[in-house]
Motif scaffolding. Structure first.
Motif, PDB file in Angstrom:
ATOM      1  N   LEU A  89      -8.153   4.588  -1.181  1.00 23.46           N
ATOM      2  CA  LEU A  89      -8.617   5.084  -2.482  1.00 23.46           C
ATOM      3  C   LEU A  89      -9.975   4.490  -2.857  1.00 23.46           C
ATOM      4  CD1 LEU A  89      -5.300   4.784  -4.530  1.00 23.46           C
ATOM      5  CD2 LEU A  89      -6.267   6.856  -3.490  1.00 23.46           C
ATOM      6  N   PRO A  90     -10.784   5.223  -3.636  1.00 24.31           N
ATOM      7  CA  PRO A  90     -11.993   4.608  -4.199  1.00 24.31           C
ATOM      8  C   PRO A  90     -11.613   3.361  -4.995  1.00 24.31           C
ATOM      9  CG  PRO A  90     -11.985   6.984  -4.575  1.00 24.31           C
ATOM     10  CD  PRO A  90     -10.628   6.640  -4.041  1.00 24.31           C
ATOM     11  N   ASN A  92     -13.618   1.633  -7.263  1.00 22.55           N
ATOM     12  CA  ASN A  92     -14.102   1.674  -8.651  1.00 22.55           C
ATOM     13  C   ASN A  92     -14.250   0.278  -9.233  1.00 22.55           C
ATOM     14  OD1 ASN A  92     -15.031   2.905 -10.980  1.00 22.55           O
ATOM     15  ND2 ASN A  92     -12.994   3.274 -11.826  1.00 22.55           N
ATOM     16  N   ASP A 101     -16.976   3.788  -2.109  1.00 24.08           N
ATOM     17  CA  ASP A 101     -16.272   4.797  -2.893  1.00 24.08           C
ATOM     18  C   ASP A 101     -16.718   6.211  -2.512  1.00 24.08           C
ATOM     19  OD1 ASP A 101     -14.903   2.821  -4.155  1.00 24.08           O
ATOM     20  OD2 ASP A 101     -15.983   2.943  -6.060  1.00 24.08           O
ATOM     21  N   ARG A 104     -14.951   7.424   0.339  1.00 22.63           N
ATOM     22  CA  ARG A 104     -13.519   7.625   0.064  1.00 22.63           C
ATOM     23  C   ARG A 104     -13.255   8.786  -0.895  1.00 22.63           C
ATOM     24  NH1 ARG A 104     -10.985   1.484  -0.397  1.00 22.63           N
ATOM     25  NH2 ARG A 104     -11.849   0.705   1.571  1.00 22.63           N
ATOM     26  N   TRP A 106     -15.168   9.634  -3.853  1.00 29.34           N
ATOM     27  CA  TRP A 106     -15.796   9.619  -5.166  1.00 29.34           C
ATOM     28  C   TRP A 106     -17.128  10.350  -5.093  1.00 29.34           C
ATOM     29  CZ3 TRP A 106     -20.526   7.775  -6.784  1.00 29.34           C
ATOM     30  CH2 TRP A 106     -20.709   7.677  -8.172  1.00 29.34           C
ATOM     31  N   THR A 109     -12.976  12.767  -6.638  1.00 26.20           N
ATOM     32  CA  THR A 109     -11.662  12.376  -7.126  1.00 26.20           C
ATOM     33  C   THR A 109     -11.799  11.452  -8.333  1.00 26.20           C
ATOM     34  OG1 THR A 109      -9.630  11.164  -6.599  1.00 26.20           O
ATOM     35  CG2 THR A 109     -11.630  10.477  -5.443  1.00 26.20           C
ATOM     36  N   TYR A 111      -9.019   9.760  -9.202  1.00 27.30           N
ATOM     37  CA  TYR A 111      -7.886   8.851  -8.988  1.00 27.30           C
ATOM     38  C   TYR A 111      -8.351   7.732  -8.066  1.00 27.30           C
ATOM     39  CZ  TYR A 111      -3.213   7.096  -8.107  1.00 27.30           C
ATOM     40  OH  TYR A 111      -2.106   6.279  -8.041  1.00 27.30           O
ATOM     41  N   ASP A 112      -8.245   6.474  -8.525  1.00 26.01           N
ATOM     42  CA  ASP A 112      -8.767   5.372  -7.742  1.00 26.01           C
ATOM     43  C   ASP A 112      -7.761   4.232  -7.637  1.00 26.01           C
ATOM     44  OD1 ASP A 112      -8.976   3.707 -10.115  1.00 26.01           O
ATOM     45  OD2 ASP A 112     -10.828   4.756 -10.608  1.00 26.01           O
ATOM     46  N   TYR A 113      -8.147   3.204  -6.905  1.00 25.41           N
ATOM     47  CA  TYR A 113      -7.249   2.083  -6.651  1.00 25.41           C
ATOM     48  C   TYR A 113      -6.886   1.341  -7.941  1.00 25.41           C
ATOM     49  CZ  TYR A 113      -5.485  -2.413  -5.200  1.00 25.41           C
ATOM     50  OH  TYR A 113      -4.702  -3.528  -5.076  1.00 25.41           O
ATOM     51  N   LYS A 179      -5.345  11.501  -3.871  1.00 24.19           N
ATOM     52  CA  LYS A 179      -6.625  11.347  -4.574  1.00 24.19           C
ATOM     53  C   LYS A 179      -7.324  12.683  -4.836  1.00 24.19           C
ATOM     54  CE  LYS A 179      -9.216  10.101  -0.358  1.00 24.19           C
ATOM     55  NZ  LYS A 179     -10.031   9.030   0.252  1.00 24.19           N
TER      56      LYS A 179
END
Length: 291
Positions: A89-90, A92, A101, A104, A106, A109, A111-113, A179
């Motif tokens: 996941l990004p 952020n 990011d 990954r 961004w 998406t 939705y991130d870590y 994501k």
């Protein structure tokens, strides 16, 4: 709750029902908004400020954790669901990670870590409240290796109905898919936003300001909503995903989370003296989040 806030809450609830009543039936939630403890909320829950989970190496305030809690970080490398999330996941975490990011997904998406990791924040908070004492290394081993995180994202409101043997091994495909989940349309998106606002108003009127908890809850709900879509083999969020997410969340709030104990077969599956595991341990000890 004063008479004035009672009227305010009722008006907002009626507006929600008028606008979204044809799409979603949450009468049980609406009925309990004036008594949110019926849904599992408590003053201890919404007023405790757990800013980050211990697993990020920046948590672990003395008021909530025993001195030995950082020994747990030695085993952080093999929290398998969290490790995959951190790698896929990004992050952020700021501009220093912008190229990571970007690779990954961004900004395609949202939705991130950071959103995902709040699953562990709420679990730590519930564990602390239910034990009514500071958490130590053994508590955290049970919390992180007991499989409740995996039960929640894979089984949602059936999380308490399955055996440890039924929990699948997490795969990168789950996070590659989650994501890129999108709302089916703007009505579904606005419905979730308004429902979050309605519940926050109930909590604020009952317990006072609880903005940090509101942010935490929104992140956990977002993870559950996205997980529901993936479970149903969709990349779109529908009304039923929102219903499932809140059913899961309210059940979690009313569950004894301390019943889930360390799974030895999962825990013993890693060499914690490996170079990678030791590097993660060292990073977390000095306050650097690492997976």
């Amino acid at each position: 709750m004063t008479a004035e806030t009672h009227v305010e809450l009722k008006n907002v609830a009626n507006e929600f029902i008028d606008y979204f009543g044809d799409f979603i039936n949450i009468e049980n939630v609406i009925l309990n908004l004036e008594t949110p403890w019926e849904l599992g909320y408590s003053r201890e829950l919404v007023k405790n400020d757990f800013w980050w989970p211990v697993i990020e190496g920046v948590g672990g305030d003395n008021w909530a954790f025993r001195k030995d809690h950082k020994k747990f970080l030695k085993y952080a490398y093999d929290i398998r669901l969290r490790r995959l999330a951190y790698k896929i996941l990004p992050l952020n975490f700021g501009t220093s990670n912008i190229f990571v990011d970007w690779r990954r997904g961004w900004p395609s998406t949202t939705y991130d870590y950071g959103i995902f990791s709040d699953v562990y924040t709420i679990l730590e908070q519930l564990y602390f409240i239910q034990l009514n004492r500071k958490l130590g290394c053994d508590d955290l081993l049970d919390l992180y290796f007991g499989g409740l995180d995996e039960r929640l994202v894979f089984f949602l409101d059936d999380f308490d109905q399955i055996n440890d043997e039924e929990i699948p091994t997490p795969t990168k495909e789950f996070f590659q898919a989650i994501k890129y989940v999108k709302y089916q349309n703007n009505t579904i998106k606005m419905m979730l936003i308004k429902l979050e606002e309605l519940i926050y108003l109930s909590l604020k009127n009952t317990f006072g300001n609880c903005q940090p908890y509101h942010k935490l809850e929104k992140n956990v709900i977002k993870t559950l909503v996205h997980s529901s879509a993936i479970k149903n083999k969709r990349n779109e969020i529908k009304v039923e995903d929102i219903i499932t997410a809140y059913n899961t969340y309210f059940k979690l709030l009313q569950t004894d989370v301390t019943q889930y104990k360390l799974r030895k077969n999962v825990f013993n599956n890693t060499n914690y003296n490996s170079l990678k595991a030791r590097f993660v341990y060292f990073s977390l000890k000095i306050g650097i989040s690492h997976g």
